[in-house]
Structures are given as C-alpha cells and as structure tokens.
Design a protein around this motif. Structure first.
Motif, PDB file in Angstrom:
ATOM      1  N   LEU A  24      38.760  47.052  98.622  1.00  0.00           N
ATOM      2  CA  LEU A  24      39.529  46.118  97.790  1.00  0.00           C
ATOM      3  C   LEU A  24      41.026  46.191  98.117  1.00  0.00           C
ATOM      4  O   LEU A  24      41.713  45.163  98.159  1.00  0.00           O
ATOM      5  CB  LEU A  24      39.291  46.425  96.312  1.00  0.00           C
ATOM      6  CG  LEU A  24      39.991  45.504  95.303  1.00  0.00           C
ATOM      7  CD1 LEU A  24      39.609  44.044  95.522  1.00  0.00           C
ATOM      8  CD2 LEU A  24      39.665  45.919  93.866  1.00  0.00           C
TER       9      LEU A  24
ATOM     10  N   LEU B 139      36.855  40.638  88.506  1.00  0.00           N
ATOM     11  CA  LEU B 139      35.757  40.337  89.429  1.00  0.00           C
ATOM     12  C   LEU B 139      35.059  39.064  88.968  1.00  0.00           C
ATOM     13  O   LEU B 139      34.423  39.032  87.917  1.00  0.00           O
ATOM     14  CB  LEU B 139      34.750  41.492  89.467  1.00  0.00           C
ATOM     15  CG  LEU B 139      33.476  41.240  90.302  1.00  0.00           C
ATOM     16  CD1 LEU B 139      33.810  40.949  91.751  1.00  0.00           C
ATOM     17  CD2 LEU B 139      32.522  42.426  90.202  1.00  0.00           C
TER      18      LEU B 139
ATOM     19  N   ILE C 218      43.831  43.271  98.584  1.00  0.00           N
ATOM     20  CA  ILE C 218      44.988  43.101  97.689  1.00  0.00           C
ATOM     21  C   ILE C 218      46.280  43.126  98.501  1.00  0.00           C
ATOM     22  O   ILE C 218      47.249  42.436  98.184  1.00  0.00           O
ATOM     23  CB  ILE C 218      45.013  44.188  96.598  1.00  0.00           C
ATOM     24  CG1 ILE C 218      43.750  44.125  95.720  1.00  0.00           C
ATOM     25  CG2 ILE C 218      46.250  44.035  95.711  1.00  0.00           C
ATOM     26  CD1 ILE C 218      43.689  45.205  94.647  1.00  0.00           C
TER      27      ILE C 218
ATOM     28  N   LEU D   7      43.174  42.646  88.014  1.00  0.00           N
ATOM     29  CA  LEU D   7      42.364  41.795  88.886  1.00  0.00           C
ATOM     30  C   LEU D   7      40.953  41.727  88.316  1.00  0.00           C
ATOM     31  O   LEU D   7      40.327  42.752  88.083  1.00  0.00           O
ATOM     32  CB  LEU D   7      42.328  42.491  90.250  1.00  0.00           C
ATOM     33  CG  LEU D   7      42.119  41.735  91.522  1.00  0.00           C
ATOM     34  CD1 LEU D   7      43.290  40.789  91.751  1.00  0.00           C
ATOM     35  CD2 LEU D   7      42.072  42.723  92.691  1.00  0.00           C
TER      36      LEU D   7
ATOM     37  N   VAL E 180      39.866  37.476  97.783  1.00  0.00           N
ATOM     38  CA  VAL E 180      40.837  37.779  96.724  1.00  0.00           C
ATOM     39  C   VAL E 180      41.840  36.638  96.623  1.00  0.00           C
ATOM     40  O   VAL E 180      42.082  35.946  97.604  1.00  0.00           O
ATOM     41  CB  VAL E 180      41.543  39.126  97.050  1.00  0.00           C
ATOM     42  CG1 VAL E 180      42.413  39.010  98.279  1.00  0.00           C
ATOM     43  CG2 VAL E 180      42.330  39.667  95.874  1.00  0.00           C
TER      44      VAL E 180
ATOM     45  N   ALA F  60      41.081  47.636  90.606  1.00  0.00           N
ATOM     46  CA  ALA F  60      41.154  46.241  90.125  1.00  0.00           C
ATOM     47  C   ALA F  60      41.833  46.183  88.764  1.00  0.00           C
ATOM     48  O   ALA F  60      42.739  45.369  88.539  1.00  0.00           O
ATOM     49  CB  ALA F  60      39.750  45.638  90.042  1.00  0.00           C
TER      50      ALA F  60
END
Lengths: 332, 332
Positions: free
Chosen positions: A70, A120, A74, A118, A137, A113
């Motif tokens: 991830l 999902l 990001i 952030l 993303v 996240a």
C-alpha cells in the motif's frame, strides 16, 4: 492457524480491519461497484506488488508486505502533492498461506490506511500460484485546513520545470537499494549491520505531509517519487519538460546515509554513484524556481537541494557525464 | 514476431491503441498519477483476470482475452446503471508472449474501450510466470442527453428491493457456463456445435445502454450483473436487503437458449437448473416494483420477468426449494 476456506471467510477478515464507508465512500464493499463522493479533481494510480518480482516472502514478513504494497501506492499520491482518499485491492492468494498470515498482512495494511484516512473501497480476490497484491489508489488536491480557500494545493506534475530551477530531494538516496542488495545475499548476520537500509527497503517512508506542503508553493515546478532510482527517474522527469533539458547533480558524502557509504566502500563503488543509482527509495524529487528557494527550504523541513536543471541535454553527476541506466523492473 | 524488449517498447505499443487524455482525464499516462476531472459521484470497481483461474490461453485468443478482461469490468458499471469513463490497467507479462500477441490483445481491448468512450488512465507493467490482467474501472451516473436535468439516472445498488418486487433479467442464463464446460472438454469439433455458448463465454455482452435506461426509472429497486450464476448471486442480491427476504423464480424452457437446453438434456440435468446455476453470463439481474412494470418492459427492450421477491427467507426455483450453491472461483 486455520485456513481461510471460502471467499466469505476472507471478506469477513477484511471487514475486521477495514471500515466500509466514510464521508468519501458512500457505498462500500459488496456491491458491483463502490460509490465515491468526489469534488472537481481526483488523481489516481495503480501498482502491482508481486512475489519474486517486487518482494520475496523469505525476507518480507506478512506485515512488511501489507505495509509496502500500500505504501508504494500512497507514495504516488504524495508525489502529486495530493491527499490520499481511498483504494481498491486485488489479492492473488496462494493456497499455502493460513489465516494468521493474512491477519498480519491485512492488519498492517489497515493501520497504514487508517493512519492516512484512506478507505478500502472494494476489490477482488482470487487464487493463484504466488502471492500478488494489486492496489489502485486515488487522492484529492490538498486543502490547508488552517487557512482560507487561497491555500488550496495544486497537483504537482512533471511537465513544468525550467532551466535554472533548483532540483531537490526529500528522503534518502541509495538506502533502500543497499537494503535490497543485503537482503538478497541471504546472510541474516550481515543484514543486522545494515538496519536502516533493510528498514528502508521493507518499510519505505511515505511523505504525504511534505507533498502537501510543496503543493501550496507556486514556486514548485514539478514533483515525483523515486521508485526506480535517480539515474532512471531523473531522465523521466526531464523528458516530461517541453524540450530536452539536462541536469547537474551534486551529491556529497555528507548527504548520504553512513550505511550507503559503508556498503559502497565495501563493494568498491563510489558512494555517490551507488546513491544515484538507488531504487525503491520513494524519496520525493522535485524542482522549484531558484527565486524563493530559501523560503521553501525554511518552510518545508527536510528539503535538500541536489542540483539544477540545465538547458543542455546531458546529465552530470558531480561533474561527470552519466549515461548508465538504473535497474529496470521490467527488462532483464 | 519480435519481442517487446523493454518497458518503453511496451508503453509505445499501448500508446498506439489508447489515447492519453480527453475531457475526463486531463493528465494522462506517464506521471505518478493520472488526473481525472470529476463531478459529484463516481462508481469504481476492480477485477483480476488471471490465466488458468479466469481463462485459459489454450482456447482464449489474445483478442478474446483483451476483450473479456475489460468487458467483465465494464459490466460492473452497467450493473450500477453508470456510464463508464476510464480505467487503469495492470499487466503481468509472461516472457514467452511476443509483440504480435500483445498487439492483438491490446487492439481488441482498445476497440472495446473506444466504443464505450472509456479512456486508459494509467497502470503498471511487470513480468510474471503467467498472464494476468488487473483492471480498475470507474463511471459516472447516467445523464440522458436527449432530456433535461430531471432525467439524470441514479446508481442502482442492491439494498432497496422489497417483497412483491418483480425480479427480472436482461441476457441469457446458463449460456456462458455451457460454453465454458464445452471449451474445457478440449474437443474442438464438439465446441462447433455450441457456437453461441462458446461465444458467450469468450465474449460476454455488456449492457451499458440497458443499465443506463433502467437507472432513470424510479421503480427499479436494484440491479447487479450475474458473474457467478443466479444460484450464487441471487442470495447476495437478497441479503443486501434489510431483512432476510427470499425469492420465487420461474424459469421455463421458452426463456432458455436452445444450446442450453440441448447441453442439459445431453448431460442428464434439468435445463432450468443448469441455467439457474449459470456463471459468467454477465446478464443484468434486477428488481422493480410491480406497479409500472409493464411500462418498464415496454420501454427497456429485452427485460424479462423471472420471479418475485418474497418475505420468506427461502429460494424456490419452479416451486422447488433451492439450496445448492453455484460455483465459487475462490473455493475448491
């Protein structure tokens, strides 16, 4: 150590860690699509993170994989100066991984996240021979909460830098590559003597706040994240400009991490060239007009000038012409 | 038959077929992110399409793979009643495929994308042992260009259907599964006797116009696409409702394709149950209030009622209770 026997088990585990809706995602996982509430602009990016291509399970813990898969995505939002808002997740699941493995992986991914707000917003699961993670993303332009509407950031793209602009970095050069080379040697005792390098490869820092701060400065003319190393990424940055520009880069040992210097000296290579080659540092690399650069440096902590954009189509590293290519995940 | 020797070669091939910017994507491929110009809402979905999980190279041509990998994603937008706007593409590239293979695959994918006004807004390439395609697709609510602002569609989600609502389909049931089962037998001469079935598996139709039309009817209370078969997808549709509802489904042979009936009879199964099991038909399945259903059927061509939502938590197919599960891509 039970196995995840069905898609439902897997989705339930995901639901343990990832909230389904928030102010941005108004319809969460479980329908044909998720629904996003959006403003005028969104920036979007997609990266694959595959076993034995981007990572090895022998030295990446499941938590490291959850983090890095991830984080590298990001980082693309940071490199636009944006605020990450949501992501979609595709998981390729090999049969031998049990629930505790996925629990560690998803928990760490969720922590990252959640730390960045952030959400999902959906995705897909399927079986496969080796572990793979596909992340898409997206983010929005930065809006400084402390200031009025005039302080809205703009997305920082690559096409606007001009000769005379100062080139700068935020983050280390060569540290993650040092870590990767040590980890690939598969000698744990040696890895212990390069702790910062190993950490830089397994857990790259992401620099959202720095990107956001830079996005509010009109003097910043471009920004990217260094995923393949300055040697490969610098030409990409320059080629996005209207004509074929060049750069003069100055790297001194004072700029480099002591582990980068030690690794280079042990292996008979120049520390600056090792750092320039780099790869997977996810440092931010950008350009800003020389006028007002001191103010930029004073305001955005950690910005370090490393050179200048020139109107000659060649790259000089400490005065030497540089044409060698950094590594290419795709070739070879 | 030359090989694609570098990421640059590959990106150049992609650029041959896919435009980079349009009114929706204002910054195209090549930067850290793409930039989208958005309105209030976006729906987004992500599906993996992997060799030997979702398709086999032995009977999918590269053009079929290019088509279906994107089509099954666009179908999720159709199932929301949305208008597809853009997609991001991750490609896992095995070493043995040459340029002509990718040329066919990308050309067909681009034709489908261009036909629907869908722009490729970035992605990722990497090597891998087997072919894999990861697509993230997004869309906007439908706006009828012929009418004023009152005719804007809404996204059609699964949570609002009520007992008494008519259940309907648009598309075939069981045809793609018939094709898949024939193709898996690896007897080309037998496949020739099931041309519509094979076509339904290799090249599923997507139903954007139907979804768009349905999205403007307030009487439509839910819509989805049938990717795993009615037997598996119907419970998902019902469980999204507030309480545990059920359904009475009536399928007659008159509703089924002659190949579906022939296959079922040849294999000693009931045609209706074979159709109900289905899988990968990508037919639209939805619910609408009984009041005004005739008007809906008269306006949206191809809508066929197949049952009714009930307030008893059980599923009846032609009066028989149905509890068997359809196939699950993930389990087994």
């Amino acid at each position: 150590m039970k196995n995840l026997n069905s898609e439902q088990d897997f989705l339930a585990l995901i639901d343990t860690y990832f909230p389904s809706i928030n102010g941005h995602v108004t319809l969460g996982r479980g329908d044909d699509c998720s629904i996003l509430r959006t403003n005028e602009e969104l920036c979007i990016s997609k990266d694959l993170f595959l076993e034995d291509v981007h990572f090895r399970r022998s030295y990446f813990s499941p938590a490291d994989i959850g983090y890095k898969s991830l984080a590298v995505n990001i980082s693309d939002i940071a490199a636009m100066g944006g605020v990450p808002k949501g992501f979609a997740l595709g998981l390729i699941v090999p049969p031998e991984l049990d629930e505790s493995y996925w629990d560690s992986l998803l928990k760490e991914m969720a922590e990252l996240a959640n730390r960045h707000g952030l959400i999902l917003a959906g995705g897909d699961l399927c079986k496969g021979a080796s572990l793979g993670i596909s992340v898409t993303v997206w983010g929005e332009p930065f809006q400084n909460p402390k200031q009025n509407s005039g302080s809205k950031g703009k997305f920082l793209t690559r096409g606007n830098a001009k000769p005379g602009d100062i080139l700068f970095i935020h983050g280390s050069l060569g540290l993650a590559r040092t870590g990767m080379l040590m980890l690939e040697k598969d000698e744990p005792s040696e890895c212990k003597t390069y702790p910062a390098s190993v950490q830089a490869h397994l857990r790259p820092q992401i620099r959202i706040e720095t990107g956001n701060a830079l996005s509010t400065f009109p003097s910043v003319t471009g920004l990217m994240d260094l995923s393949d190393g300055l040697a490969r990424d610098l030409p990409r940055f320059i080629n996005c400009c209207e004509t074929a520009f060049g750069a003069e880069i100055s790297l001194s040992e004072a700029l480099l991490h002591s582990e980068v210097i030690r690794f280079a000296e042990t292996n008979g290579i120049l520390p600056e060239e090792h750092a320039f080659q780099g790869g997977e540092d996810y440092a931010l690399f950008g350009a800003a007009s020389a006028d007002g650069f001191d103010e930029l440096m004073n305001t955005v902590k950690g910005i370090v000038p490393i050179g200048v954009l020139t109107d000659r189509p060649e790259i000089l590293l400490n005065g030497k012409k540089y044409s060698e290519k950094g590594f290419d995940h795709f070739s070879g």
